[in-house]
Design a protein around this motif. Structure first.
Motif, PDB file in Angstrom:
ATOM      1  N   LEU A  47       0.694  -1.190   0.257  1.00 44.63           N
ATOM      2  CA  LEU A  47       0.038   0.390  -0.032  1.00 44.63           C
ATOM      3  C   LEU A  47       0.672   1.079   0.238  1.00 44.63           C
ATOM      4  CD1 LEU A  47      -2.611  -1.015   2.798  1.00 44.63           C
ATOM      5  CD2 LEU A  47      -3.038  -0.580  -0.307  1.00 44.63           C
ATOM      6  N   GLU A  48       2.642   1.353   0.215  1.00 46.99           N
ATOM      7  CA  GLU A  48       2.408   1.849   0.229  1.00 46.99           C
ATOM      8  C   GLU A  48       2.599   3.647   1.032  1.00 46.99           C
ATOM      9  OE1 GLU A  48       5.105   3.464  -3.143  1.00 46.99           O
ATOM     10  OE2 GLU A  48       3.740   1.950  -4.934  1.00 46.99           O
ATOM     11  N   PHE A  49       2.435   2.622   2.244  1.00 45.41           N
ATOM     12  CA  PHE A  49       1.564   3.800   3.346  1.00 45.41           C
ATOM     13  C   PHE A  49       3.538   4.350   4.364  1.00 45.41           C
ATOM     14  CE2 PHE A  49      -1.841   0.966   5.379  1.00 45.41           C
ATOM     15  CZ  PHE A  49      -2.929   2.210   4.580  1.00 45.41           C
ATOM     16  N   ASP A  50       3.010   5.595   4.500  1.00 43.93           N
ATOM     17  CA  ASP A  50       4.118   6.164   5.481  1.00 43.93           C
ATOM     18  C   ASP A  50       4.279   6.294   6.601  1.00 43.93           C
ATOM     19  OD1 ASP A  50       6.402   8.004   6.206  1.00 43.93           O
ATOM     20  OD2 ASP A  50       6.276   9.615   4.820  1.00 43.93           O
ATOM     21  N   LEU A  51       4.766   5.674   7.456  1.00 45.22           N
ATOM     22  CA  LEU A  51       4.656   5.353   8.806  1.00 45.22           C
ATOM     23  C   LEU A  51       5.055   6.076   9.949  1.00 45.22           C
ATOM     24  CD1 LEU A  51       3.392   1.160   9.012  1.00 45.22           C
ATOM     25  CD2 LEU A  51       1.933   2.909   8.831  1.00 45.22           C
ATOM     26  N   GLY A  52       6.227   6.477   9.207  1.00 41.36           N
ATOM     27  CA  GLY A  52       7.624   7.640  10.023  1.00 41.36           C
ATOM     28  C   GLY A  52       8.228   6.638  10.602  1.00 41.36           C
ATOM     29  N   GLU A  53       8.195   7.186  12.464  1.00 43.28           N
ATOM     30  CA  GLU A  53       8.713   6.107  13.438  1.00 43.28           C
ATOM     31  C   GLU A  53       7.748   5.592  13.536  1.00 43.28           C
ATOM     32  OE1 GLU A  53      11.645   6.478  13.992  1.00 43.28           O
ATOM     33  OE2 GLU A  53      12.347   7.815  12.147  1.00 43.28           O
ATOM     34  N   GLY A  54       6.697   5.169  13.462  1.00 43.86           N
ATOM     35  CA  GLY A  54       5.339   4.274  13.911  1.00 43.86           C
ATOM     36  C   GLY A  54       4.757   3.104  12.978  1.00 43.86           C
ATOM     37  N   LYS A  55       4.371   2.349  13.456  1.00 48.52           N
ATOM     38  CA  LYS A  55       4.693   1.124  12.180  1.00 48.52           C
ATOM     39  C   LYS A  55       2.671   0.426  12.701  1.00 48.52           C
ATOM     40  CE  LYS A  55       5.864  -1.503  17.099  1.00 48.52           C
ATOM     41  NZ  LYS A  55       6.211  -2.593  17.731  1.00 48.52           N
ATOM     42  N   LEU A  56       2.447  -0.442  12.612  1.00 43.48           N
ATOM     43  CA  LEU A  56       0.924  -1.046  12.564  1.00 43.48           C
ATOM     44  C   LEU A  56       0.790  -1.845  13.703  1.00 43.48           C
ATOM     45  CD1 LEU A  56      -0.050  -0.817   8.867  1.00 43.48           C
ATOM     46  CD2 LEU A  56      -0.994   0.639  10.217  1.00 43.48           C
ATOM     47  N   VAL A  57       0.208  -2.477  14.984  1.00 48.70           N
ATOM     48  CA  VAL A  57       0.080  -2.326  15.399  1.00 48.70           C
ATOM     49  C   VAL A  57      -1.445  -3.473  16.092  1.00 48.70           C
ATOM     50  CG1 VAL A  57       1.977  -2.144  16.865  1.00 48.70           C
ATOM     51  CG2 VAL A  57      -0.617  -0.744  17.495  1.00 48.70           C
ATOM     52  N   LEU A  58      -1.814  -4.986  16.164  1.00 50.77           N
ATOM     53  CA  LEU A  58      -3.068  -4.886  16.682  1.00 50.77           C
ATOM     54  C   LEU A  58      -3.828  -4.161  17.376  1.00 50.77           C
ATOM     55  CD1 LEU A  58      -5.099  -7.587  15.891  1.00 50.77           C
ATOM     56  CD2 LEU A  58      -3.643  -8.403  18.339  1.00 50.77           C
ATOM     57  N   GLU A  59      -4.893  -3.553  16.874  1.00 46.47           N
ATOM     58  CA  GLU A  59      -6.372  -2.895  17.929  1.00 46.47           C
ATOM     59  C   GLU A  59      -7.362  -4.255  18.813  1.00 46.47           C
ATOM     60  OE1 GLU A  59      -8.963   0.786  18.078  1.00 46.47           O
ATOM     61  OE2 GLU A  59      -8.465  -0.487  15.725  1.00 46.47           O
ATOM     62  N   ASP A  60      -7.244  -4.998  18.063  1.00 48.91           N
ATOM     63  CA  ASP A  60      -8.635  -5.850  18.446  1.00 48.91           C
ATOM     64  C   ASP A  60      -8.211  -7.231  17.647  1.00 48.91           C
ATOM     65  OD1 ASP A  60      -9.894  -4.866  16.561  1.00 48.91           O
ATOM     66  OD2 ASP A  60     -11.198  -3.488  17.586  1.00 48.91           O
ATOM     67  N   LEU A  61      -8.951  -8.415  18.051  1.00 44.90           N
ATOM     68  CA  LEU A  61      -8.698  -9.908  17.134  1.00 44.90           C
ATOM     69  C   LEU A  61      -9.926 -10.075  17.995  1.00 44.90           C
ATOM     70  CD1 LEU A  61      -5.917 -11.941  16.644  1.00 44.90           C
ATOM     71  CD2 LEU A  61      -7.853 -12.486  18.268  1.00 44.90           C
ATOM     72  N   TRP A  62     -10.999 -10.732  17.123  1.00 52.23           N
ATOM     73  CA  TRP A  62     -12.101 -11.679  17.595  1.00 52.23           C
ATOM     74  C   TRP A  62     -12.558 -12.929  17.168  1.00 52.23           C
ATOM     75  CZ3 TRP A  62     -12.472  -6.737  15.129  1.00 52.23           C
ATOM     76  CH2 TRP A  62     -12.697  -6.434  14.181  1.00 52.23           C
ATOM     77  N   ILE A  63     -14.039 -13.847  17.334  1.00 55.05           N
ATOM     78  CA  ILE A  63     -13.771 -15.189  16.818  1.00 55.05           C
ATOM     79  C   ILE A  63     -15.401 -14.827  16.908  1.00 55.05           C
ATOM     80  CG2 ILE A  63     -14.329 -17.075  17.559  1.00 55.05           C
ATOM     81  CD1 ILE A  63     -12.114 -17.084  19.979  1.00 55.05           C
ATOM     82  N   ASN A  64     -15.749 -15.165  15.796  1.00 56.64           N
ATOM     83  CA  ASN A  64     -16.718 -15.289  15.341  1.00 56.64           C
ATOM     84  C   ASN A  64     -16.767 -16.870  14.952  1.00 56.64           C
ATOM     85  OD1 ASN A  64     -16.653 -12.305  14.498  1.00 56.64           O
ATOM     86  ND2 ASN A  64     -15.314 -13.182  13.293  1.00 56.64           N
ATOM     87  N   ILE A  65     -18.423 -17.134  15.121  1.00 55.22           N
ATOM     88  CA  ILE A  65     -19.385 -18.442  14.731  1.00 55.22           C
ATOM     89  C   ILE A  65     -20.776 -17.937  14.099  1.00 55.22           C
ATOM     90  CG2 ILE A  65     -19.762 -20.343  15.886  1.00 55.22           C
ATOM     91  CD1 ILE A  65     -17.794 -19.999  17.507  1.00 55.22           C
ATOM     92  N   LEU A  66     -20.842 -18.309  12.882  1.00 57.16           N
ATOM     93  CA  LEU A  66     -22.093 -18.006  11.905  1.00 57.16           C
ATOM     94  C   LEU A  66     -22.869 -19.525  11.970  1.00 57.16           C
ATOM     95  CD1 LEU A  66     -23.160 -15.383  11.005  1.00 57.16           C
ATOM     96  CD2 LEU A  66     -22.350 -15.784   8.750  1.00 57.16           C
ATOM     97  N   PRO A  67     -24.088 -19.639  12.507  1.00 56.27           N
ATOM     98  CA  PRO A  67     -24.017 -20.798  12.124  1.00 56.27           C
ATOM     99  C   PRO A  67     -25.092 -20.694  10.912  1.00 56.27           C
ATOM    100  CG  PRO A  67     -25.726 -20.033  14.176  1.00 56.27           C
ATOM    101  CD  PRO A  67     -24.331 -18.846  13.578  1.00 56.27           C
ATOM    102  N   GLU A  68     -25.645 -21.824  10.149  1.00 56.22           N
ATOM    103  CA  GLU A  68     -27.083 -21.889   9.090  1.00 56.22           C
ATOM    104  C   GLU A  68     -27.577 -20.888   9.321  1.00 56.22           C
ATOM    105  OE1 GLU A  68     -29.849 -25.064   6.522  1.00 56.22           O
ATOM    106  OE2 GLU A  68     -29.760 -25.298   9.023  1.00 56.22           O
ATOM    107  N   GLY A  69     -28.068 -19.910   8.426  1.00 58.56           N
ATOM    108  CA  GLY A  69     -28.887 -19.115   8.621  1.00 58.56           C
ATOM    109  C   GLY A  69     -28.795 -18.089   8.829  1.00 58.56           C
ATOM    110  N   GLY A  70     -27.633 -17.759   9.132  1.00 61.64           N
ATOM    111  CA  GLY A  70     -26.651 -16.814   9.437  1.00 61.64           C
ATOM    112  C   GLY A  70     -25.839 -15.764   9.071  1.00 61.64           C
ATOM    113  N   SER A  71     -26.154 -14.324   8.956  1.00 64.72           N
ATOM    114  CA  SER A  71     -25.370 -13.251   7.964  1.00 64.72           C
ATOM    115  C   SER A  71     -24.761 -12.384   9.521  1.00 64.72           C
ATOM    116  CB  SER A  71     -26.151 -12.913   7.182  1.00 64.72           C
ATOM    117  OG  SER A  71     -27.360 -12.152   8.042  1.00 64.72           O
ATOM    118  N   HIS A  72     -24.051 -11.162   8.416  1.00 62.33           N
ATOM    119  CA  HIS A  72     -23.261 -10.223   9.273  1.00 62.33           C
ATOM    120  C   HIS A  72     -23.474  -8.965   7.807  1.00 62.33           C
ATOM    121  CE1 HIS A  72     -20.282  -8.442  11.941  1.00 62.33           C
ATOM    122  NE2 HIS A  72     -20.529  -7.998  11.474  1.00 62.33           N
ATOM    123  N   GLY A  73     -24.667  -7.750   8.152  1.00 64.17           N
ATOM    124  CA  GLY A  73     -24.841  -6.911   7.702  1.00 64.17           C
ATOM    125  C   GLY A  73     -23.453  -6.191   7.320  1.00 64.17           C
TER     126      GLY A  73
END
Length: 207
Positions: free
Chosen positions: A89-115
């Motif tokens: 993506l050619e990001f200019d991050l300077g002295e910074g970096k990309l770090v994990l903000e959050d991480l979560w599990i998704n379990i979607l049953p039959e008929g389930g959707s996520h808008g």
């Protein structure tokens, strides 16, 4: 001579999770997701209150990498995929970096959707796929200009991929998909009898 070029490209990253070390055992990750979902009463209650189909740990467990070693290993791998995407993506991050903000599990049953939704406070978002039974739903990505095309005609069905208003990605188990967090996306209805399991995440810019 006339000239037409593509501008303001939208990038989508797809790779096997196993492209980077350490190795994350797919079966162990799937079992961990199921066990966590069964034990997470707060998450179950939140899903029921919100009318969320299936299960997500998004609102209940914010420290999965600290609690479970396999998630700690997963983050080490995701960090490398995100770095590779950020370079593309050619990001200019300077002295910074990309770090994990959050991480979560998704379990979607039959008929389930996520808008349809975006992740407005993050830089890169993504998902890695843990269980994708036959017939389960793909990831639907929307052209970010769509809302501004108020008077535009529909595209022909045979439109080139980069000209389509919606793209459907059918990942394989073990794949990781990354996109910029402003890209609107959704998970259509799961038509499979078995559960669709994934782990989603956001990365932010930390200076």
């Amino acid at each position: 001579m006339s000239q037409i070029e593509s501008l303001f490209v939208t990038r989508l990253y797809r790779a096997p999770l196993s492209e980077y070390a350490p190795s994350v055992d797919a079966k162990e990750l799937e079992t961990s997701c199921i066990v966590i979902a069964d034990d997470d009463e707060a998450g179950q209650e939140w899903c029921e209150e919100q009318g969320y189909p299936g299960y997500t740990s998004y609102a209940s467990l914010t420290d999965l990498p600290w609690r479970f070693p396999i998630f700690a290993d997963l983050v080490k791998v995701l960090d490398q995929h995100v770095m590779a995407f950020a370079k593309d993506l050619e990001f200019d991050l300077g002295e910074g970096k990309l770090v994990l903000e959050d991480l979560w599990i998704n379990i979607l049953p039959e008929g389930g959707s996520h808008g349809s939704h975006i992740h407005p406070h993050s830089v890169i978002s993504g998902t890695t796929y843990v269980s994708m039974p036959e017939g389960t739903s793909a990831l639907k990505l929307e052209d970010p200009r769509h809302a501004m095309m108020m008077a535009a005609p529909a595209r022909v069905k045979s439109a080139r991929r980069e000209m389509q208003n919606f793209i459907y990605m059918k990942p394989d188990v073990g794949d990781v998909l990354l996109w910029e967090s402003w890209l609107r996306h959704e998970v259509p209805m799961n038509m499979a009898e078995d559960e669709r399991i994934s782990v989603s995440f956001n990365y932010k810019w930390a200076e």
